[in-house]
Design a protein around this motif. Structure first.
Motif, PDB file in Angstrom:
ATOM      1  N   SER A 117      46.152 -16.497 -51.867  1.00 48.05           N
ATOM      2  CA  SER A 117      46.993 -16.850 -50.988  1.00 48.05           C
ATOM      3  C   SER A 117      47.556 -16.399 -49.785  1.00 48.05           C
ATOM      4  O   SER A 117      47.873 -14.925 -50.608  1.00 48.05           O
ATOM      5  CB  SER A 117      47.485 -18.488 -51.217  1.00 48.05           C
ATOM      6  OG  SER A 117      47.079 -19.003 -51.818  1.00 48.05           O
ATOM      7  N   TYR A 118      47.028 -16.007 -48.992  1.00 48.19           N
ATOM      8  CA  TYR A 118      47.896 -14.809 -47.718  1.00 48.19           C
ATOM      9  C   TYR A 118      48.366 -15.819 -47.026  1.00 48.19           C
ATOM     10  O   TYR A 118      47.951 -16.924 -46.711  1.00 48.19           O
ATOM     11  CB  TYR A 118      46.583 -14.120 -47.344  1.00 48.19           C
ATOM     12  CG  TYR A 118      45.841 -13.186 -48.280  1.00 48.19           C
ATOM     13  CD1 TYR A 118      46.827 -12.404 -48.335  1.00 48.19           C
ATOM     14  CD2 TYR A 118      44.906 -13.483 -48.584  1.00 48.19           C
ATOM     15  CE1 TYR A 118      46.044 -11.614 -49.965  1.00 48.19           C
ATOM     16  CE2 TYR A 118      44.077 -13.305 -49.837  1.00 48.19           C
ATOM     17  CZ  TYR A 118      44.427 -11.816 -50.056  1.00 48.19           C
ATOM     18  OH  TYR A 118      44.337 -11.196 -51.075  1.00 48.19           O
ATOM     19  N   GLU A 119      49.807 -15.740 -46.204  1.00 48.74           N
ATOM     20  CA  GLU A 119      50.430 -16.529 -45.458  1.00 48.74           C
ATOM     21  C   GLU A 119      51.205 -15.199 -44.740  1.00 48.74           C
ATOM     22  O   GLU A 119      51.447 -14.250 -44.923  1.00 48.74           O
ATOM     23  CB  GLU A 119      51.899 -17.110 -46.330  1.00 48.74           C
ATOM     24  CG  GLU A 119      52.402 -17.689 -45.673  1.00 48.74           C
ATOM     25  CD  GLU A 119      53.580 -18.959 -46.430  1.00 48.74           C
ATOM     26  OE1 GLU A 119      53.701 -19.266 -46.036  1.00 48.74           O
ATOM     27  OE2 GLU A 119      54.250 -17.423 -47.120  1.00 48.74           O
ATOM     28  N   SER A 120      51.169 -15.718 -43.401  1.00 56.11           N
ATOM     29  CA  SER A 120      51.191 -14.995 -42.287  1.00 56.11           C
ATOM     30  C   SER A 120      51.949 -16.672 -41.222  1.00 56.11           C
ATOM     31  O   SER A 120      52.352 -17.471 -41.306  1.00 56.11           O
ATOM     32  CB  SER A 120      50.436 -14.452 -41.555  1.00 56.11           C
ATOM     33  OG  SER A 120      49.462 -15.621 -40.887  1.00 56.11           O
ATOM     34  N   ASN A 121      53.765 -15.571 -40.912  1.00 57.61           N
ATOM     35  CA  ASN A 121      54.606 -16.546 -40.188  1.00 57.61           C
ATOM     36  C   ASN A 121      55.113 -16.139 -38.692  1.00 57.61           C
ATOM     37  O   ASN A 121      54.779 -14.688 -38.912  1.00 57.61           O
ATOM     38  CB  ASN A 121      56.063 -16.565 -40.486  1.00 57.61           C
ATOM     39  CG  ASN A 121      55.619 -17.861 -41.981  1.00 57.61           C
ATOM     40  OD1 ASN A 121      54.701 -17.172 -43.190  1.00 57.61           O
ATOM     41  ND2 ASN A 121      55.934 -18.902 -41.838  1.00 57.61           N
ATOM     42  N   LEU A 122      55.298 -16.443 -37.888  1.00 61.70           N
ATOM     43  CA  LEU A 122      55.482 -15.855 -36.317  1.00 61.70           C
ATOM     44  C   LEU A 122      56.709 -16.607 -35.873  1.00 61.70           C
ATOM     45  O   LEU A 122      56.672 -18.553 -35.811  1.00 61.70           O
ATOM     46  CB  LEU A 122      54.300 -16.178 -35.326  1.00 61.70           C
ATOM     47  CG  LEU A 122      55.139 -15.580 -34.227  1.00 61.70           C
ATOM     48  CD1 LEU A 122      55.402 -14.452 -34.014  1.00 61.70           C
ATOM     49  CD2 LEU A 122      53.448 -16.058 -33.045  1.00 61.70           C
TER      50      LEU A 122
ATOM     51  N   PRO B 146      54.219 -12.613 -53.577  1.00 60.67           N
ATOM     52  CA  PRO B 146      54.573 -13.123 -52.166  1.00 60.67           C
ATOM     53  C   PRO B 146      55.102 -12.733 -51.620  1.00 60.67           C
ATOM     54  O   PRO B 146      55.685 -12.973 -49.923  1.00 60.67           O
ATOM     55  CB  PRO B 146      54.913 -14.659 -52.047  1.00 60.67           C
ATOM     56  CG  PRO B 146      53.488 -15.146 -53.665  1.00 60.67           C
ATOM     57  CD  PRO B 146      54.228 -13.888 -54.809  1.00 60.67           C
ATOM     58  N   GLU B 147      56.802 -11.389 -52.072  1.00 55.35           N
ATOM     59  CA  GLU B 147      58.017 -11.649 -51.354  1.00 55.35           C
ATOM     60  C   GLU B 147      57.358 -10.335 -50.708  1.00 55.35           C
ATOM     61  O   GLU B 147      58.713  -9.809 -49.647  1.00 55.35           O
ATOM     62  CB  GLU B 147      58.944 -11.016 -52.528  1.00 55.35           C
ATOM     63  CG  GLU B 147      57.902 -10.181 -53.650  1.00 55.35           C
ATOM     64  CD  GLU B 147      57.906 -10.758 -54.689  1.00 55.35           C
ATOM     65  OE1 GLU B 147      57.353  -9.393 -55.290  1.00 55.35           O
ATOM     66  OE2 GLU B 147      57.385 -11.134 -54.804  1.00 55.35           O
ATOM     67  N   LYS B 148      56.282  -9.615 -51.205  1.00 56.47           N
ATOM     68  CA  LYS B 148      56.355  -8.329 -50.467  1.00 56.47           C
ATOM     69  C   LYS B 148      55.157  -8.798 -49.433  1.00 56.47           C
ATOM     70  O   LYS B 148      53.965  -9.018 -49.100  1.00 56.47           O
ATOM     71  CB  LYS B 148      54.807  -7.832 -51.159  1.00 56.47           C
ATOM     72  CG  LYS B 148      55.265  -6.903 -52.276  1.00 56.47           C
ATOM     73  CD  LYS B 148      54.527  -6.134 -53.036  1.00 56.47           C
ATOM     74  CE  LYS B 148      55.077  -5.455 -54.583  1.00 56.47           C
ATOM     75  NZ  LYS B 148      54.133  -4.493 -54.706  1.00 56.47           N
ATOM     76  N   ARG B 149      55.685  -8.157 -48.045  1.00 54.22           N
ATOM     77  CA  ARG B 149      55.060  -8.590 -46.441  1.00 54.22           C
ATOM     78  C   ARG B 149      55.711  -7.742 -45.348  1.00 54.22           C
ATOM     79  O   ARG B 149      56.593  -6.393 -45.813  1.00 54.22           O
ATOM     80  CB  ARG B 149      56.319  -9.770 -46.072  1.00 54.22           C
ATOM     81  CG  ARG B 149      55.663 -10.635 -46.678  1.00 54.22           C
ATOM     82  CD  ARG B 149      57.132 -12.066 -47.023  1.00 54.22           C
ATOM     83  NE  ARG B 149      56.834 -13.942 -47.398  1.00 54.22           N
ATOM     84  CZ  ARG B 149      55.698 -14.806 -46.505  1.00 54.22           C
ATOM     85  NH1 ARG B 149      55.447 -14.587 -45.173  1.00 54.22           N
ATOM     86  NH2 ARG B 149      55.243 -15.566 -47.144  1.00 54.22           N
ATOM     87  N   PHE B 150      54.624  -7.910 -44.990  1.00 53.98           N
ATOM     88  CA  PHE B 150      54.879  -6.751 -43.491  1.00 53.98           C
ATOM     89  C   PHE B 150      55.519  -7.498 -42.220  1.00 53.98           C
ATOM     90  O   PHE B 150      54.951  -8.911 -41.724  1.00 53.98           O
ATOM     91  CB  PHE B 150      54.248  -6.179 -43.281  1.00 53.98           C
ATOM     92  CG  PHE B 150      53.851  -4.886 -42.716  1.00 53.98           C
ATOM     93  CD1 PHE B 150      54.597  -3.762 -42.071  1.00 53.98           C
ATOM     94  CD2 PHE B 150      53.568  -5.630 -41.051  1.00 53.98           C
ATOM     95  CE1 PHE B 150      54.432  -1.911 -41.247  1.00 53.98           C
ATOM     96  CE2 PHE B 150      53.145  -4.655 -39.819  1.00 53.98           C
ATOM     97  CZ  PHE B 150      53.795  -2.965 -40.294  1.00 53.98           C
TER      98      PHE B 150
END
Length: 399
Positions: A332-337, A358-362
């Protein structure tokens, strides 16, 4: 000499050499004959004979024109014939550059009308003859209220081998709702005819059914079949398509739909096909938009991998939050705006780049601090630690 029936011009010289030129024109009702000859020293230089016959009547037009030129070395001739009546038309002509040796080319076109009260039937033949070969084309056409048939046969050596021919046929049957069309092609080197059959039907609503068959072999397994069904009811549309070819194990079935109501819009497609190992595989695709929840869901399953995309938009006090979740297989891959439309507008876009952490985000964020300063920053999160990749601060001078 001149009279109503004929006109003659005869010019003769005896010295220093004998010479004669004679022209005769004969007229009889609608017919006319012209003969011109030239003789020098008791030898014919040329003789020209032209005939025009008109045997037309009130119900028929029949005309014939021939021109013959005799020279010491050869005889040349041209002829044109025309015959036209209510049920038949004929055009015939020839050109001979050596009539004595029968060296000529000719054409013959005939069209006959055998129509009756409720049926139209036309038969035609066109022929071109040369010293090398004769080419002939035959045409047949018949039609009535709901049926039409046509046939064309081309013979490229009609005199020596009438079996060397290509034949094309068409049959059509149609009403307001049902229609059938059959096309066939025949060649001497083909074991069987090449046939295409097309059938369509339509109901009172928006239901449409079609079927196409292609035959090119005596083996029934070589028949290629393509069928389809399309229907609609209010805002719901369905389409089904099936393709089969038994000899090559082709078996393809596609079902699709598009639907809309006040709350949702959805579309889907289901594809079933037969593999070379004769096992049935499936590909499934579905998309749905929820107008009330303001969400989108796209899902696809195939024999290799499946994926699912879910997106939601949640309004907030001074902006909104858009979340997109992409599932590929078991990952699973999640993105937020996040968008903030307050007095200090800002946005923050983040994307997960490691499905196992999951805590690794750009992140890419921008904030309008005041009317003189804008800050744009890109960073990544590893656990609770923020690692800045780039930072841009813009100061505006306002005079």
């Amino acid at each position: 000499l001149h009279s109503d029936a004929q006109s003659i011009i005869d010019l003769r010289l005896t010295a220093p050499r004998p010479f004669q030129f004679k022209s005769t024109v004969r007229r009889q009702t609608k017919n006319m004959n012209v003969e011109v000859s030239c003789n020098y020293m008791n030898k014919d230089i040329f003789r020209l004979i032209a005939d025009n016959k008109d045997d037309s009547s009130y119900y028929r037009t029949k005309k014939e024109t021939t021109i013959k030129l005799r020279l010491p070395s050869r005889t040349m001739q041209i002829g044109v014939f025309y015959d036209n009546s209510r049920y038949q038309v004929a055009y015939t002509g020839f050109f001979a550059w050596d009539a004595v040796k029968d060296r000529k080319v000719s054409y013959d076109i005939r069209i006959q009308d055998h129509s009756r009260s409720y049926q139209r039937k036309i038969v035609g033949t066109a022929k071109l003859s040369t010293p090398i070969r004769t080419i002939e084309a035959d045409f047949k056409h018949s039609e009535d209220r709901d049926k039409k048939e046509s046939e064309v046969t081309l013979k490229w050596d009609a005199e020596r081998n009438s079996q060397s021919a290509i034949t094309v046929k068409s049959k059509y049957e149609g009403t307001a709702r049902n229609k059938k069309l059959e096309l066939s092609f025949r060649h001497p080197r083909m074991d069987t005819d090449f046939i295409v059959r097309i059938q369509t039907s339509k109901s009172n609503g928006m239901t449409f059914v079609g079927r196409t068959e292609v035959e090119y072999s005596s083996d029934p397994r070589d028949k290629f079949v393509l069928s389809g069904h399309m229907g609609s009811q209010r805002n719901n549309y369905t389409v089904n398509m099936k393709m089969t070819h038994p000899k090559s194990s082709l078996n393809l079935n596609v079902d699709s739909h598009v639907a809309e109501n006040q709350d949702k819009v959805s579309a889907g497609m289901n594809l079933n096909y037969l593999t070379m190992k004769r096992s049935t595989e499936n590909i499934y695709l579905r998309a749905e938009i929820d107008k009330i929840k303001k969400s989108i869901n796209v899902r696809m399953n195939n024999p290799i991998k499946s994926f699912n995309i879910m997106g939601t938009m949640q309004p907030e006090r001074n902006g909104y939050n858009f979340r997109l979740l992409n599932q590929v297989g078991d990952k699973s891959y999640e993105s937020n705006l996040n968008v903030d439309n307050s007095d200090s507008p800002s946005f923050d876009f983040s994307v997960m780049y490691d499905s196992e952490n999951p805590e690794k985000r750009f992140h890419v964020s921008a904030k309008y601090l005041n009317n003189k300063k804008i800050v744009i920053e890109s960073y990544r999160m590893e656990g609770r630690q923020q690692i800045t990749e780039a930072l841009l601060a813009v100061h505006l001078n306002i005079s």
